[in-house]
Design a protein around this motif. Structure first.
Motif, PDB file in Angstrom:
ATOM      1  N   VAL B 173      18.078  63.600  86.327  1.00  0.00           N
ATOM      2  CA  VAL B 173      19.198  63.588  85.376  1.00  0.00           C
ATOM      3  C   VAL B 173      19.928  62.258  85.456  1.00  0.00           C
ATOM      4  O   VAL B 173      20.230  61.622  84.434  1.00  0.00           O
ATOM      5  N   VAL B 174      20.217  61.823  86.693  1.00  0.00           N
ATOM      6  CA  VAL B 174      20.938  60.567  86.873  1.00  0.00           C
ATOM      7  C   VAL B 174      20.071  59.389  86.427  1.00  0.00           C
ATOM      8  O   VAL B 174      20.571  58.425  85.847  1.00  0.00           O
ATOM      9  N   VAL B 175      18.750  59.489  86.686  1.00  0.00           N
ATOM     10  CA  VAL B 175      17.859  58.405  86.251  1.00  0.00           C
ATOM     11  C   VAL B 175      17.960  58.218  84.746  1.00  0.00           C
ATOM     12  O   VAL B 175      18.130  57.107  84.241  1.00  0.00           O
ATOM     13  N   ARG B 176      17.864  59.323  84.041  1.00  0.00           N
ATOM     14  CA  ARG B 176      17.864  59.240  82.576  1.00  0.00           C
ATOM     15  C   ARG B 176      19.158  58.641  82.045  1.00  0.00           C
ATOM     16  O   ARG B 176      19.135  57.701  81.246  1.00  0.00           O
ATOM     17  N   THR B 177      20.296  59.150  82.506  1.00  0.00           N
ATOM     18  CA  THR B 177      21.552  58.626  81.965  1.00  0.00           C
ATOM     19  C   THR B 177      21.782  57.197  82.407  1.00  0.00           C
ATOM     20  O   THR B 177      22.249  56.376  81.616  1.00  0.00           O
ATOM     21  N   THR B 178      21.444  56.878  83.652  1.00  0.00           N
ATOM     22  CA  THR B 178      21.644  55.499  84.107  1.00  0.00           C
ATOM     23  C   THR B 178      20.825  54.545  83.256  1.00  0.00           C
ATOM     24  O   THR B 178      21.322  53.518  82.780  1.00  0.00           O
ATOM     25  N   GLU B 179      19.550  54.873  83.070  1.00  0.00           N
ATOM     26  CA  GLU B 179      18.715  53.967  82.291  1.00  0.00           C
ATOM     27  C   GLU B 179      19.235  53.825  80.866  1.00  0.00           C
ATOM     28  O   GLU B 179      19.331  52.727  80.324  1.00  0.00           O
ATOM     29  N   ASP B 180      19.604  54.966  80.260  1.00  0.00           N
ATOM     30  CA  ASP B 180      20.108  54.896  78.887  1.00  0.00           C
ATOM     31  C   ASP B 180      21.374  54.065  78.801  1.00  0.00           C
ATOM     32  O   ASP B 180      21.537  53.230  77.909  1.00  0.00           O
ATOM     33  N   MET B 181      22.282  54.282  79.730  1.00  0.00           N
ATOM     34  CA  MET B 181      23.552  53.568  79.681  1.00  0.00           C
ATOM     35  C   MET B 181      23.362  52.084  79.941  1.00  0.00           C
ATOM     36  O   MET B 181      23.974  51.239  79.283  1.00  0.00           O
ATOM     37  N   LEU B 182      22.508  51.762  80.908  1.00  0.00           N
ATOM     38  CA  LEU B 182      22.311  50.344  81.211  1.00  0.00           C
ATOM     39  C   LEU B 182      21.634  49.637  80.047  1.00  0.00           C
ATOM     40  O   LEU B 182      21.908  48.473  79.769  1.00  0.00           O
ATOM     41  N   SER B 183      20.743  50.349  79.369  1.00  0.00           N
ATOM     42  CA  SER B 183      20.045  49.678  78.274  1.00  0.00           C
ATOM     43  C   SER B 183      20.960  49.445  77.080  1.00  0.00           C
ATOM     44  O   SER B 183      20.643  48.678  76.183  1.00  0.00           O
ATOM     45  N   LEU B 184      22.107  50.114  77.073  1.00  0.00           N
ATOM     46  CA  LEU B 184      23.052  49.896  75.986  1.00  0.00           C
ATOM     47  C   LEU B 184      23.832  48.603  76.163  1.00  0.00           C
ATOM     48  O   LEU B 184      24.410  48.083  75.206  1.00  0.00           O
ATOM     49  N   ILE B 185      23.860  48.113  77.411  1.00  0.00           N
ATOM     50  CA  ILE B 185      24.643  46.902  77.660  1.00  0.00           C
ATOM     51  C   ILE B 185      23.906  45.719  77.040  1.00  0.00           C
ATOM     52  O   ILE B 185      22.717  45.536  77.269  1.00  0.00           O
ATOM     53  N   PRO B 186      24.626  44.922  76.245  1.00  0.00           N
ATOM     54  CA  PRO B 186      23.940  43.809  75.579  1.00  0.00           C
ATOM     55  C   PRO B 186      23.460  42.770  76.580  1.00  0.00           C
ATOM     56  O   PRO B 186      24.095  42.546  77.609  1.00  0.00           O
ATOM     57  N   ASN B 187      22.329  42.196  76.277  1.00  0.00           N
ATOM     58  CA  ASN B 187      21.744  41.205  77.179  1.00  0.00           C
ATOM     59  C   ASN B 187      22.623  39.986  77.322  1.00  0.00           C
ATOM     60  O   ASN B 187      22.570  39.288  78.323  1.00  0.00           O
ATOM     61  N   THR B 188      23.447  39.748  76.298  1.00  0.00           N
ATOM     62  CA  THR B 188      24.309  38.573  76.378  1.00  0.00           C
ATOM     63  C   THR B 188      25.220  38.653  77.585  1.00  0.00           C
ATOM     64  O   THR B 188      25.524  37.652  78.233  1.00  0.00           O
ATOM     65  N   LEU B 189      25.664  39.868  77.898  1.00  0.00           N
ATOM     66  CA  LEU B 189      26.530  40.024  79.063  1.00  0.00           C
ATOM     67  C   LEU B 189      25.773  39.627  80.325  1.00  0.00           C
ATOM     68  O   LEU B 189      26.301  38.918  81.194  1.00  0.00           O
ATOM     69  N   ARG B 190      24.538  40.116  80.410  1.00  0.00           N
ATOM     70  CA  ARG B 190      23.743  39.796  81.594  1.00  0.00           C
ATOM     71  C   ARG B 190      23.532  38.291  81.702  1.00  0.00           C
ATOM     72  O   ARG B 190      23.685  37.697  82.769  1.00  0.00           O
ATOM     73  N   ALA B 208      26.976  45.082  85.524  1.00  0.00           N
ATOM     74  CA  ALA B 208      26.276  46.058  84.677  1.00  0.00           C
ATOM     75  C   ALA B 208      26.703  47.480  85.021  1.00  0.00           C
ATOM     76  O   ALA B 208      27.025  48.281  84.141  1.00  0.00           O
ATOM     77  N   TRP B 209      26.699  47.798  86.310  1.00  0.00           N
ATOM     78  CA  TRP B 209      27.086  49.150  86.702  1.00  0.00           C
ATOM     79  C   TRP B 209      28.513  49.455  86.271  1.00  0.00           C
ATOM     80  O   TRP B 209      28.831  50.539  85.801  1.00  0.00           O
ATOM     81  N   ARG B 210      29.377  48.451  86.424  1.00  0.00           N
ATOM     82  CA  ARG B 210      30.758  48.685  86.064  1.00  0.00           C
ATOM     83  C   ARG B 210      30.883  48.911  84.563  1.00  0.00           C
ATOM     84  O   ARG B 210      31.635  49.750  84.097  1.00  0.00           O
ATOM     85  N   ALA B 211      30.100  48.158  83.790  1.00  0.00           N
ATOM     86  CA  ALA B 211      30.172  48.313  82.339  1.00  0.00           C
ATOM     87  C   ALA B 211      29.654  49.677  81.909  1.00  0.00           C
ATOM     88  O   ALA B 211      30.149  50.281  80.960  1.00  0.00           O
ATOM     89  N   ALA B 212      28.658  50.160  82.623  1.00  0.00           N
ATOM     90  CA  ALA B 212      28.066  51.451  82.243  1.00  0.00           C
ATOM     91  C   ALA B 212      28.692  52.604  82.989  1.00  0.00           C
ATOM     92  O   ALA B 212      28.210  53.735  82.896  1.00  0.00           O
ATOM     93  N   LEU B 213      29.760  52.330  83.725  1.00  0.00           N
ATOM     94  CA  LEU B 213      30.299  53.321  84.665  1.00  0.00           C
ATOM     95  C   LEU B 213      30.575  54.668  84.017  1.00  0.00           C
ATOM     96  O   LEU B 213      30.181  55.709  84.537  1.00  0.00           O
ATOM     97  N   SER B 214      31.250  54.658  82.881  1.00  0.00           N
ATOM     98  CA  SER B 214      31.628  55.955  82.314  1.00  0.00           C
ATOM     99  C   SER B 214      30.385  56.765  81.961  1.00  0.00           C
ATOM    100  O   SER B 214      30.344  57.971  82.175  1.00  0.00           O
ATOM    101  N   GLY B 215      29.365  56.079  81.466  1.00  0.00           N
ATOM    102  CA  GLY B 215      28.130  56.785  81.148  1.00  0.00           C
ATOM    103  C   GLY B 215      27.455  57.332  82.383  1.00  0.00           C
ATOM    104  O   GLY B 215      26.963  58.454  82.404  1.00  0.00           O
TER     105      GLY B 215
END
Lengths: 347, 300, 321
Positions: B173-190, B208-215
């Motif tokens: 469950v955590v894998v799925r949401t983590t991957e989905d949330m991280l993939s939402l972060i724009p590459n420009t930020l990275r 990245a983790w902080r940006a996706a934290l709520s997800g």
């Protein structure tokens, strides 16, 4: 009580050993649902003696499993173990009470103990050969009772059950077809019907289904106010399932068999209820050091129950073990020894 | 809607055209009602379940449920104390929290791996596939697995086995949401962070983790809610207990197992307590789900 | 990217190289752990079931016996496997039309303001633990089936030509294949509906708008545009629901009747792999033939679920992303 609760709550984060409270010793047991009502009553009364009983009624099979794996202090089963099985698992076996298996039915318009069944009819019901309640054979037996035109719905135990063992032993004795067919065991392949968990499950299912018939320990029928039936015994008399009939069977018990495995099924005798059985406790003869206290407390508990629990048992229509047998049981407890070899009881 | 027939052969005259149009409109209306009916049916089931829970569970809901451990039935003797579910509630909280604590870091790392290191690699595909299989795998098989691995060697049921079984369910469950949330972060930020000289692992953990934290937190909450209601794996691992115990080396109580055992007990007062337990579990799970959704909506 | 004045720190970069390597291996290790987990599960179930496979041979797969009597023990997988497949397929048959209706409502029919609360309500149904469904099924649905379907209509249904045999049963306890399938259907309904809705929402609006522009009704847009476009993903979503239905334990155990016999009618009791394991495993003796047979059943269930889930993923993945 408050301090214990606080201690318990404070130790929750994975502390491997909860500080055992100063007051009651806890004994854990698992197994038969057959004697559960009386064990639980005894358990409540024994709190005053400083013993807290934690009994999980998961069926005789589960109880045998758990005590064999030493995950509990004692196991409870209605299906007695053979001498060889006891020796192999390093267990002793002793009886605590006797109970009886009765048939419960849900038939609108049929009063308690009004329905008469014979061994042949009963066997045919559970073989699936008798499928309607107004079948001519049943009508013949029950002149004066208006049987509804309902299909017969047998209910059996889906879990490994000592009650099943007792009931199928009876059926195997009264019917050759049953003996060579489904046979007698804690769990069999039932030809017809629905499976339920525990004596409680059967009581529940029968209560909910018009036309259902099931087999349970007598206390469940009483407690749930379910309609029971008469049964014809070996002598040919139709017997009502009441305490005198159970006691008549109990009087003929032969306690000299190994493991106290007295056989009370389908006995001779005019007023005997045909399906009676003792229920047993299994206790390890070689408890580990940390289990010694639990073993001692278990024996204390049942010793107390022998001396003080007869009334509670009778009120629930179980039959207490005769005093001579109780003394023999206590003598057998000498086999339970600490790792050092000392006898635990009266040690 | 105009009367122009789309699929049917062109109408020969005005009357036929109007008739065909009417048939289509009728079909549309009929289907519309059926679909609304289907939705209503779904809502009826939801309502029936919730109402049954409330109707059967509220009567026994009182302070005793939270302060008392299991007591056998009081049938026939009203002086006997009524039992509660404290042992089960605390057992569930303990096992669920521990399982989440174990499963979340693993799930987080795997989700990070899939999103940051393995986009499109064969190993990444394999891991993602396996994670999805585990996500929908029958939970009773997880119980069997942990039974063979932990219960058999230990010689008996234990809270630890229950925790491990639940942790295995948390991970995908955590894998799925983590991957989905991280993939939402724009590459420009990275790219921006890396351009500033940060090493990749700092980019991931600090940015990245902080940006996706709520997800990610939503995922953790959903996993928590999911395992709080799981019964089957616990049946074969921590098995249940009637007394309050924090010992993970022994069998441990849990709310779903207590519900299962008491619902099958046959005694009306115990069944009533089972319903109350069912109400508590459902309310808890639903509240966590709603909270998770609100959290996601606020940030996303 | 604007030029930022950042002091170059080559020394730091070397240390962070190590940090990067460690972290990458940490992540990759976790990924490998997940792979190992699946492998371990399959292996454990297979090894646990090996004694049963060896004892009964390949006949285990199609034997309908389940005889636990000591001395005559014979176990076979046919009854639980058939029960699992039949209840799951029936659940799909019941659930898919309703799920489709819900998805259609959520994407086309419902007004904007209603869509989110409605969608949330459907998803909340998915969050309810399965034991709740089991209890609701046993205490609400089963008496409903008993008293309102079987007792009044059972005889007439059984007398119907051809399909009558499906309804002919002398089991009037209500716990049956029908009850289990209905409960399963309600449980998988929200999953299928949510997947369908997500997939329908992804149809490019221009396709739908052009169809509307030609004068199509909502239903015609659905059948002519949306469904053909999303057909593969819809099937994938249905397979996902099937996968869940195959493995569901608690909801089924309460209402299926726990009979190790083949069911010939919708009203007959039977068993699924999950329900027989839940009922008989906790009490089986460690290392016994029965326990091994149950593990073998678990292995079979895993194989079946794995195939269905793999198929579902293959159908769903490319379209969704």
């Amino acid at each position: 009580m408050n301090r214990r609760a606080f201690l318990a709550a404070a130790s929750l984060p994975l502390l491997p050993s909860l500080a055992r409270a100063q007051s009651p010793v806890t004994i854990t047991g698992a197994g038969a649902t057959f004697p559960r009502p009386v064990y639980e009553r005894w358990g409540q009364a024994a709190r005053a003696e400083g013993i807290q009983l934690n009994y999980q009624s998961i069926g005789s099979g589960g109880g045998i499993n758990q005590i064999t794996n030493r995950t509990v202090d004692f196991g409870a089963t209605d299906a007695p173990r053979t001498e060889a099985q006891l020796r192999e698992a390093n267990l002793i076996q002793f009886p605590t009470v006797m109970g009886s298996v009765v048939l419960i039915v849900n038939l609108p318009g049929v009063a308690d103990n009004a329905l008469r069944l014979t061994p042949e009819v009963l066997t045919d019901i559970f073989l699936g050969r008798l499928t309607r309640w107004n079948d001519p054979r049943l009508v013949e037996l029950n002149r004066g009772v208006s049987l509804p035109n309902l299909p017969v719905s047998p209910v059996y135990r889906a879990d490994a059950s000592g009650t099943t063992f007792v009931f199928t032993t009876y059926l195997s004795r009264v019917s050759e077809t049953w003996r060579t067919g489904p046979g007698a065991a804690t769990s069999i392949q039932w030809p017809v019907g629905n499976g339920q968990r525990g004596n409680e499950g059967i009581a529940n299912a029968v209560r909910q289904t018009p036309g259902a018939i099931g087999y349970t320990e007598n206390a469940y029928a009483t407690v749930n106010r379910l309609v029971t039936t008469q049964l014809r015994n070996k002598a040919g008399n139709f017997i009502t399932p009441t305490l005198p009939a159970f006691e008549a069977a109990a009087r003929n018990a032969d306690w000299t068999r190994p493991g106290f495995a007295a056989d009370l099924v389908d006995l001779n005798g005019g007023d005997v209820w045909p399906i009676v059985s003792p229920t047993f406790i299994l206790l390890p003869t070689n408890p580990t050091a940390e289990r010694v206290e639990g073993s001692r407390a278990t024996m204390r508990f049942f010793d107390w129950a022998f001396r003080n629990g007869a009334d509670a048992a009778r009120r629930l229509e179980y039959i207490p073990i005769p005093e001579a047998v109780q003394n023999a049981v206590r003598a057998s407890w000498a086999q339970v020894r600490t790792p050092a070899g000392a006898a635990i009881w009266n040690a | 809607m105009s009367a122009t027939a789309m699929h049917a052969a062109p109408a020969r005259d005005e009357a036929t055209a109007r008739r065909l149009g009417r048939r289509r409109r009728l079909k549309d209306a009929a289907v519309r009602w059926l679909c609304l009916g289907a939705t209503a049916l779904g809502l009826v089931f939801l309502a029936s379940i919730l109402l049954t829970l409330l109707w059967r569970g509220l009567p026994s809901l009182d302070l005793l449920i939270f302060t008392r451990d299991f007591e056998p039935t009081t049938y026939g003797d009203d002086t006997l104390p009524r039992g509660g579910l404290r042992h089960a509630i605390l057992g569930t909280l303990l096992q669920t929290a521990a399982a989440t604590a174990i499963g979340t870091p693993i799930g987080l790392l795997v989700g990070t791996y899939l999103s940051e290191y393995a986009r499109g690699s064969a190993l990444g595909h394999a891991v993602r596939f396996v994670s999805d299989v585990l996500l929908s795998a029958p939970s009773i098989l997880i119980g069997l697995f942990i039974y063979q691995l932990v219960v058999l060697p230990m010689g008996g049921f234990s809270g630890l086995a229950g925790i491990l079984a639940l942790a295995v369910i948390v991970i995908p469950v955590v894998v799925r949401t983590t991957e989905d949330m991280l993939s939402l972060i724009p590459n420009t930020l990275r790219e921006a962070v890396v351009a500033l000289g940060a090493p990749k692992w700092k980019m991931i953990t600090l940015v990245a983790w902080r940006a996706a934290l709520s997800g990610i937190v939503t995922g953790v909450l959903l996993a928590f809610a999911r395992i709080a209601g799981e019964t089957a794996p616990l049946l074969l691992t921590s098995f249940g207990n009637n007394i309050l115990s924090g010992e993970v080396g022994k069998a441990m109580a849990s709310l779903p197992i207590a519900i299962y055992q008491q619902a099958n007990s046959g005694f009306p007062d115990l069944i009533a307590v089972a319903w109350t337990g069912a109400l508590l579990v459902t309310l808890g799970v639903l509240l966590i789900n709603i909270a998770a959704r609100l959290l996601l909506r606020r940030k996303g | 990217m604007s030029a930022t004045t950042m002091p170059a720190a080559p020394a730091r970069r070397r240390i962070s190289g190590t940090g990067d390597r460690i972290f990458e291996w940490l992540c990759r290790g976790a990924g490998l752990l997940v792979l190992a987990l699946l492998g371990a599960i399959i292996l454990t179930l297979f090894i646990g079931g090996l004694p049963a496979f060896r004892e009964f041979g390949v006949q285990f797969l199609w034997s309908a016996e389940w005889n636990p009597v000591e001395g005559r023990e014979r176990y076979g997988a046919l009854v639980p496997v058939l029960g699992t497949v039949v209840t799951a397929v029936l659940a799909i048959l019941f659930a898919v039309p309703v799920a489709f209706g819900i998805a259609f409502t959520l994407t086309e029919l419902a007004p904007e303001w209603l869509r989110r609360p409605l969608g949330t309500a459907v998803e909340l149904l998915a969050a309810i633990p399965s034991i709740i469904f089991g209890m609701w099924g046993l205490f609400v649905l089963v008496p409903l089936i008993q008293h309102h379907i079987q007792l009044p209509f059972g005889e007439t249904l059984g007398a119907l030509p051809l399909v009558g045999v499906l309804f002919e049963s002398n089991n009037f306890a209500g716990t049956s294949i029908l009850a289990a399938s209905l409960v399963l259907a309600i449980m998988i309904l929200p999953f299928i509906a949510a997947t369908m809705r997500d997939v329908f929402d992804q149809v490019p609006p221009v396709f739908k708008e052009s169809a509307y522009g030609l004068g199509a009704t909502r239903w015609e847009v659905m059948t002519g545009v949306v469904v053909p476009y999303t057909r593969v993903s819809v099937v994938g979503g249905v397979m996902l629901g099937l996968g869940r239905a195959l493995g569901e334990t608690m909801a089924v155990t309460f209402v299926i009747g726990n009979a190790n016999r083949l069911a010939t009618s919708l009203f007959d009791p039977t068993n699924t792999i999950a329900s027989v394991v839940a009922m008989e495993f906790p009490e089986s003796l460690m290392g016994s033939l029965k326990q091994s047979s149950l593990l073998a059943l678990g292995f079979l269930l895993f194989v079946i679920s794995f195939l269905v889930l793999a198929l579902s993923r293959w159908l769903l993945r490319p379209r969704l992303k």
